[in-house]
Design a protein around this motif. Structure first.
Motif, PDB file in Angstrom:
ATOM      1  N   ARG A 178      27.527  39.717  38.234  1.00 21.68           N
ATOM      2  CA  ARG A 178      28.474  40.647  38.392  1.00 21.68           C
ATOM      3  C   ARG A 178      29.256  40.783  40.071  1.00 21.68           C
ATOM      4  O   ARG A 178      30.102  41.001  40.165  1.00 21.68           O
ATOM      5  CB  ARG A 178      28.392  42.039  37.818  1.00 21.68           C
ATOM      6  CG  ARG A 178      27.685  42.043  36.440  1.00 21.68           C
ATOM      7  CD  ARG A 178      27.757  43.534  35.842  1.00 21.68           C
ATOM      8  NE  ARG A 178      28.917  44.167  35.779  1.00 21.68           N
ATOM      9  CZ  ARG A 178      29.115  45.659  35.985  1.00 21.68           C
ATOM     10  NH1 ARG A 178      27.988  46.282  36.065  1.00 21.68           N
ATOM     11  NH2 ARG A 178      30.290  46.178  35.845  1.00 21.68           N
ATOM     12  N   ALA A 179      28.280  40.512  40.841  1.00 23.04           N
ATOM     13  CA  ALA A 179      28.487  40.785  42.294  1.00 23.04           C
ATOM     14  C   ALA A 179      28.215  39.644  42.912  1.00 23.04           C
ATOM     15  O   ALA A 179      28.437  39.478  44.215  1.00 23.04           O
ATOM     16  CB  ALA A 179      27.507  41.795  42.973  1.00 23.04           C
ATOM     17  N   ARG A 180      27.896  38.438  42.254  1.00 23.32           N
ATOM     18  CA  ARG A 180      27.610  37.160  42.803  1.00 23.32           C
ATOM     19  C   ARG A 180      26.687  37.106  44.003  1.00 23.32           C
ATOM     20  O   ARG A 180      27.028  36.608  44.896  1.00 23.32           O
ATOM     21  CB  ARG A 180      29.136  36.684  43.238  1.00 23.32           C
ATOM     22  CG  ARG A 180      30.020  36.383  42.268  1.00 23.32           C
ATOM     23  CD  ARG A 180      29.488  35.509  41.087  1.00 23.32           C
ATOM     24  NE  ARG A 180      29.504  33.863  41.252  1.00 23.32           N
ATOM     25  CZ  ARG A 180      30.410  33.303  40.683  1.00 23.32           C
ATOM     26  NH1 ARG A 180      31.406  33.736  39.779  1.00 23.32           N
ATOM     27  NH2 ARG A 180      30.321  32.009  41.006  1.00 23.32           N
ATOM     28  N   TYR A 181      25.709  37.764  44.150  1.00 23.89           N
ATOM     29  CA  TYR A 181      24.792  38.073  45.040  1.00 23.89           C
ATOM     30  C   TYR A 181      23.394  37.431  44.649  1.00 23.89           C
ATOM     31  O   TYR A 181      22.792  38.023  43.678  1.00 23.89           O
ATOM     32  CB  TYR A 181      24.767  39.196  45.895  1.00 23.89           C
ATOM     33  CG  TYR A 181      23.741  39.471  46.717  1.00 23.89           C
ATOM     34  CD1 TYR A 181      23.943  38.946  48.216  1.00 23.89           C
ATOM     35  CD2 TYR A 181      22.520  40.020  46.788  1.00 23.89           C
ATOM     36  CE1 TYR A 181      22.977  39.189  49.029  1.00 23.89           C
ATOM     37  CE2 TYR A 181      21.406  40.159  47.454  1.00 23.89           C
ATOM     38  CZ  TYR A 181      21.800  39.689  48.900  1.00 23.89           C
ATOM     39  OH  TYR A 181      20.820  39.786  49.935  1.00 23.89           O
TER      40      TYR A 181
ATOM     41  N   TYR B 102      35.515  45.463  43.397  1.00 24.22           N
ATOM     42  CA  TYR B 102      35.609  44.832  42.030  1.00 24.22           C
ATOM     43  C   TYR B 102      34.265  44.309  41.578  1.00 24.22           C
ATOM     44  O   TYR B 102      33.880  43.477  42.663  1.00 24.22           O
ATOM     45  CB  TYR B 102      36.790  43.798  41.957  1.00 24.22           C
ATOM     46  CG  TYR B 102      38.131  44.130  42.182  1.00 24.22           C
ATOM     47  CD1 TYR B 102      39.154  44.727  40.937  1.00 24.22           C
ATOM     48  CD2 TYR B 102      38.780  44.137  43.290  1.00 24.22           C
ATOM     49  CE1 TYR B 102      40.129  45.358  40.843  1.00 24.22           C
ATOM     50  CE2 TYR B 102      40.288  44.752  43.229  1.00 24.22           C
ATOM     51  CZ  TYR B 102      40.779  45.326  42.280  1.00 24.22           C
ATOM     52  OH  TYR B 102      41.978  45.618  42.326  1.00 24.22           O
ATOM     53  N   LEU B 103      34.065  44.168  40.467  1.00 27.82           N
ATOM     54  CA  LEU B 103      32.822  43.351  40.125  1.00 27.82           C
ATOM     55  C   LEU B 103      33.177  42.577  38.933  1.00 27.82           C
ATOM     56  O   LEU B 103      34.221  42.759  38.402  1.00 27.82           O
ATOM     57  CB  LEU B 103      31.547  44.373  39.415  1.00 27.82           C
ATOM     58  CG  LEU B 103      31.132  45.132  40.232  1.00 27.82           C
ATOM     59  CD1 LEU B 103      30.273  46.166  39.641  1.00 27.82           C
ATOM     60  CD2 LEU B 103      30.452  44.439  41.346  1.00 27.82           C
ATOM     61  N   ARG B 104      32.604  41.363  38.626  1.00 26.78           N
ATOM     62  CA  ARG B 104      32.869  40.389  37.750  1.00 26.78           C
ATOM     63  C   ARG B 104      32.496  40.646  36.165  1.00 26.78           C
ATOM     64  O   ARG B 104      31.523  41.404  36.302  1.00 26.78           O
ATOM     65  CB  ARG B 104      32.312  38.846  38.135  1.00 26.78           C
ATOM     66  CG  ARG B 104      32.769  38.442  39.296  1.00 26.78           C
ATOM     67  CD  ARG B 104      33.896  37.766  39.104  1.00 26.78           C
ATOM     68  NE  ARG B 104      34.665  37.372  40.358  1.00 26.78           N
ATOM     69  CZ  ARG B 104      34.994  36.443  40.647  1.00 26.78           C
ATOM     70  NH1 ARG B 104      34.665  35.201  39.845  1.00 26.78           N
ATOM     71  NH2 ARG B 104      35.664  36.217  41.797  1.00 26.78           N
TER      72      ARG B 104
ATOM     73  N   GLN C 298      37.809  41.020  36.140  1.00 30.33           N
ATOM     74  CA  GLN C 298      37.378  41.817  36.928  1.00 30.33           C
ATOM     75  C   GLN C 298      37.681  43.257  36.683  1.00 30.33           C
ATOM     76  O   GLN C 298      38.204  43.646  35.881  1.00 30.33           O
ATOM     77  CB  GLN C 298      38.459  41.661  38.192  1.00 30.33           C
ATOM     78  CG  GLN C 298      38.238  40.355  39.027  1.00 30.33           C
ATOM     79  CD  GLN C 298      38.918  40.392  40.478  1.00 30.33           C
ATOM     80  OE1 GLN C 298      40.097  41.046  40.578  1.00 30.33           O
ATOM     81  NE2 GLN C 298      38.442  39.883  41.434  1.00 30.33           N
TER      82      GLN C 298
ATOM     83  N   ALA D 243      28.994  48.328  52.582  1.00 29.77           N
ATOM     84  CA  ALA D 243      29.872  47.930  51.599  1.00 29.77           C
ATOM     85  C   ALA D 243      29.041  46.817  50.571  1.00 29.77           C
ATOM     86  O   ALA D 243      28.965  46.850  49.313  1.00 29.77           O
ATOM     87  CB  ALA D 243      31.056  47.453  51.898  1.00 29.77           C
ATOM     88  N   CYS D 244      28.545  45.753  51.286  1.00 29.25           N
ATOM     89  CA  CYS D 244      27.930  44.524  50.780  1.00 29.25           C
ATOM     90  C   CYS D 244      26.641  44.977  49.748  1.00 29.25           C
ATOM     91  O   CYS D 244      26.405  44.403  48.640  1.00 29.25           O
ATOM     92  CB  CYS D 244      27.554  43.570  51.921  1.00 29.25           C
ATOM     93  SG  CYS D 244      26.386  44.131  53.101  1.00 29.25           S
ATOM     94  N   VAL D 245      25.855  45.956  50.300  1.00 26.70           N
ATOM     95  CA  VAL D 245      24.926  46.484  49.407  1.00 26.70           C
ATOM     96  C   VAL D 245      25.334  47.265  48.221  1.00 26.70           C
ATOM     97  O   VAL D 245      25.016  47.333  47.250  1.00 26.70           O
ATOM     98  CB  VAL D 245      23.756  47.272  50.336  1.00 26.70           C
ATOM     99  CG1 VAL D 245      22.486  47.861  49.370  1.00 26.70           C
ATOM    100  CG2 VAL D 245      23.122  46.190  51.463  1.00 26.70           C
TER     101      VAL D 245
ATOM    102  N   GLU E 192      37.280  51.458  50.443  1.00 27.94           N
ATOM    103  CA  GLU E 192      37.329  50.070  49.989  1.00 27.94           C
ATOM    104  C   GLU E 192      37.518  49.855  48.439  1.00 27.94           C
ATOM    105  O   GLU E 192      36.652  50.539  47.950  1.00 27.94           O
ATOM    106  CB  GLU E 192      35.856  49.092  50.507  1.00 27.94           C
ATOM    107  CG  GLU E 192      36.320  47.880  51.042  1.00 27.94           C
ATOM    108  CD  GLU E 192      35.050  47.223  51.807  1.00 27.94           C
ATOM    109  OE1 GLU E 192      34.641  46.025  51.073  1.00 27.94           O
ATOM    110  OE2 GLU E 192      34.932  47.580  52.839  1.00 27.94           O
TER     111      GLU E 192
ATOM    112  N   ILE F 270      27.924  47.307  46.650  1.00 28.15           N
ATOM    113  CA  ILE F 270      28.647  46.392  45.599  1.00 28.15           C
ATOM    114  C   ILE F 270      27.491  45.972  44.780  1.00 28.15           C
ATOM    115  O   ILE F 270      27.340  46.139  43.392  1.00 28.15           O
ATOM    116  CB  ILE F 270      29.324  45.309  45.971  1.00 28.15           C
ATOM    117  CG1 ILE F 270      30.545  45.909  46.756  1.00 28.15           C
ATOM    118  CG2 ILE F 270      29.513  44.215  45.081  1.00 28.15           C
ATOM    119  CD1 ILE F 270      31.422  44.636  47.570  1.00 28.15           C
ATOM    120  N   ASN F 271      26.189  45.634  45.155  1.00 27.19           N
ATOM    121  CA  ASN F 271      25.110  44.861  44.587  1.00 27.19           C
ATOM    122  C   ASN F 271      24.735  46.285  43.646  1.00 27.19           C
ATOM    123  O   ASN F 271      24.218  45.971  42.580  1.00 27.19           O
ATOM    124  CB  ASN F 271      24.250  44.487  45.395  1.00 27.19           C
ATOM    125  CG  ASN F 271      24.585  43.168  46.262  1.00 27.19           C
ATOM    126  OD1 ASN F 271      25.528  42.739  45.763  1.00 27.19           O
ATOM    127  ND2 ASN F 271      24.053  42.851  47.629  1.00 27.19           N
TER     128      ASN F 271
END
Lengths: 406, 181
Positions: B161-164, B46-48, B56, B11-13, B43, B15-16
């Motif tokens: 958008r994903a704060r990464y 949401y993205l910024r 969101q 999920a973490c990737v 899951e 989202i990116n």
């Protein structure tokens, strides 16, 4: 992974947790057994801890109960939930058991997550609990006044307004306090067990004044009988129990001690251009003590500083406290209180930074989506700002560094 | 164990990649079939948006599944189920299921999650089967000859958008910083 978690976890505790999760969903053993294609007696044996649950069964049960598998195997310390405590005391007050179970379950899960964070970071909470007070020789109201004074002394608060009640009770007493949405009729809940300690849930949807009062009220329950789980309802109840009378009187005396309130009232009276106290001054006084205008007027009536019946008179005339506060520019009811204690957030980010929690685990602990979780990590790690001539310089804080001094 | 022709994305990737606005192209250009596990599929992502009024944005991945760019998978058989439950004692359910399937089926694991990566190396010992967001993105830019301005837009999109942003010890950290300037 070499070891299998289901071989290591205590089957009785896991069984009890599964049973609790089933009850929170309002499901019978037969309904679950039918869904699982297993005999009811098998489910009974699993819930009693007489038979170990198989991985496939746990995955299906978790899914059926709307829970994650990690809820059942992801914590080192599993404690028995609050649901039975609440059901024993409050079952009859709810039309649906499920409503009650959801609140008890949420408080328990939050408290257990907090305990898990403390275990991971090796930073246990200091519980500075007073010995039980003995009320047997006085009325609940008299006892509450004495206990409120004793607690203020113990906590070194003096007789002034308490501006940071939540932080005080968390830091100086060691109570776990959470704000989360409940049914509108409920103000707050309290529960205790020997491992988690005192746990308070406050309805986050209520206004600030009410939340503050509810917090003091629930703390009163903790002081009077910590082994009795309590639910406080918003509406006044006709026949209040001794415990409720004590908790209400404690909240009143703890938030608005007679000596300090009398002194401030006298000062206001002297300063009043009108020669007598005004409604605007009462609104300001209520805001100072972070209580509702109604609570402050009734308290002043009891202290004989306002005539008995003042509040009833105001109500009859259609007095609207919110409107009055707006006119006076008092923002008495900011909408949202942080769900989780700041210490909880700091511990969670610390555990993540040390790779003791994954991002998914952290998001779950914070009850947030992943991107909000990432933003929160940034916020916690960059929360220390150093004033510079040109503005503020932000530097990253290493949450894992040792701060042990010499 | 031989490397298969599939990669499983955590999920973490995911989202990116969604934050790039170019996920379809990125998945198409990958030489491996992309899988996500059933928990990650469910899951809520949401993205910024950068809009204070509506900060969101709920992102749907169903179009990617319908077009076959992402395939859903879940544990099969007692061994994978046992592995999943074991990993769920130290990770969240989505991460645990992703890792269990990657380990059990010899798939490439696409994750930035440090704890999951550590467990993967510890249990499998094949770091070459581990891919991070930065690697998958860099490969896409190279295979597709993506213009530098577009790369910058994509990387800044992930950051906002994903704060990464990849950690400093990521092998592609310097590329990321340089490309996003």
């Amino acid at each position: 992974m070499k070891k299998h978690v289901l071989d290591e976890v205590d089957p009785k505790t896991l069984g009890a947790r599964l049973q609790e999760a089933r009850k929170v969903r309002g499901l019978t053993q037969q309904a679950v057994a039918d869904e699982m294609n297993m005999a009811r007696t098998t489910l009974v044996a699993i819930e009693k801890g007489e038979r170990r649950v198989a991985p496939e069964e746990l995955i299906k049960l978790a899914s059926f109960y709307g829970r994650s598998v990690s809820d059942f195997v992801g914590r080192q310390s599993l404690t028995l939930g609050f649901v039975p405590q609440f059901r024993a005391a409050w079952h009859q007050e709810f039309s649906e058991d499920e409503e009650l179970n959801v609140i008890a379950d949420e408080l328990h899960r939050l408290a257990e997550d907090y305990l898990e964070l403390e275990r991971l970071c090796e930073v246990p909470m200091s519980q500075i609990y007073p010995p039980p007070y003995d009320f047997s020789k006085s009325s609940p109201e008299q006892a509450a006044e004495e206990v409120a004074g004793a607690e203020r002394n113990r906590l070194g608060i003096g007789d002034g307004p308490i501006t940071n009640l939540r932080e005080r009770l968390e830091t100086d007493v060691g109570i776990r306090i959470f704000y989360f949405a409940m049914q509108p009729k409920i103000s707050g809940v309290f529960a205790f067990n020997d491992i988690l300690g005192g746990c308070i849930g406050i309805n986050s949807a209520h206004p600030r004044d009410r939340r503050n009062w509810s917090l003091a009220h629930e703390y009163g329950h903790f002081l009077s009988n910590r082994y009795q789980a309590e639910i406080t309802f918003l509406t006044e109840r006709k026949r209040q129990s001794v415990a409720e009378r004590f908790a209400d009187a404690f909240a009143e005396n703890f938030l608005m001690p007679a000596s300090g309130l009398n002194r401030r009232f006298t000062e206001m009276h002297r300063a009043s251009a009108a020669g007598s106290i005004t409604l605007a001054q009462i609104c300001t006084l209520a805001d100072l003590y972070k209580v509702s205008v109604q609570a402050s007027v009734i308290r002043l009536e009891k202290l004989r500083r306002l005539p008995i019946g003042t509040w009833d008179g105001l109500e009859t005339k259609g007095f609207r406290p919110r409107r009055a506060q707006q006119l006076l520019g008092i923002e008495a009811n900011p909408s949202e209180e942080q769900l989780l204690p700041q210490r909880y957030l700091n511990l969670a980010v610390m555990a993540y930074e040390k790779e003791l929690l994954s991002e998914g685990q952290l998001a779950k602990m914070l009850r947030a989506d992943r991107v909000s979780t990432r933003a929160l990590i940034e916020q916690v790690l960059h929360q220390f700002n150093e004033p510079m001539e040109t503005g503020y310089q932000t530097f990253e804080l290493d949450m894992t560094q040792s701060l042990a001094g010499r | 164990m031989a490397i298969t022709d599939s990669q499983i994305i955590d999920a973490c990737v995911l989202i990116n990649l969604l934050a790039t606005g170019e996920i379809a192209g990125i998945l198409k250009s990958a030489s491996l079939t992309s899988l996500i596990c059933a928990v990650v599929e469910k899951e809520t992502i949401y993205l910024r948006t950068g809009d204070p009024q509506n900060p969101q944005e709920l992102v749907q991945i169903s179009p990617l599944i319908e077009t076959g760019l992402l395939t859903i998978c879940q544990p099969e058989g007692p061994d994978e189920e046992t592995l999943y439950v074991d990993y769920a004692s130290v990770l969240d359910d989505g991460e645990a299921m992703t890792l269990a399937i990657a380990v059990s089926r010899g798939l490439v694991l696409v994750t930035d999650e440090r704890k999951a990566r550590r467990l993967f190396v510890q249990d499998v010992g094949e770091p070459k089967r581990l891919i991070a967001s930065s690697e998958i993105l860099r490969k896409w830019t190279e295979v597709q000859n993506v213009p530098s301005e577009k790369i910058r837009e994509v990387l800044l999109g992930i950051e906002s958008r994903a704060r990464y942003r990849p950690p400093q010890d990521d092998p592609n950290f310097d590329w990321w910083v340089k490309s996003s300037q």
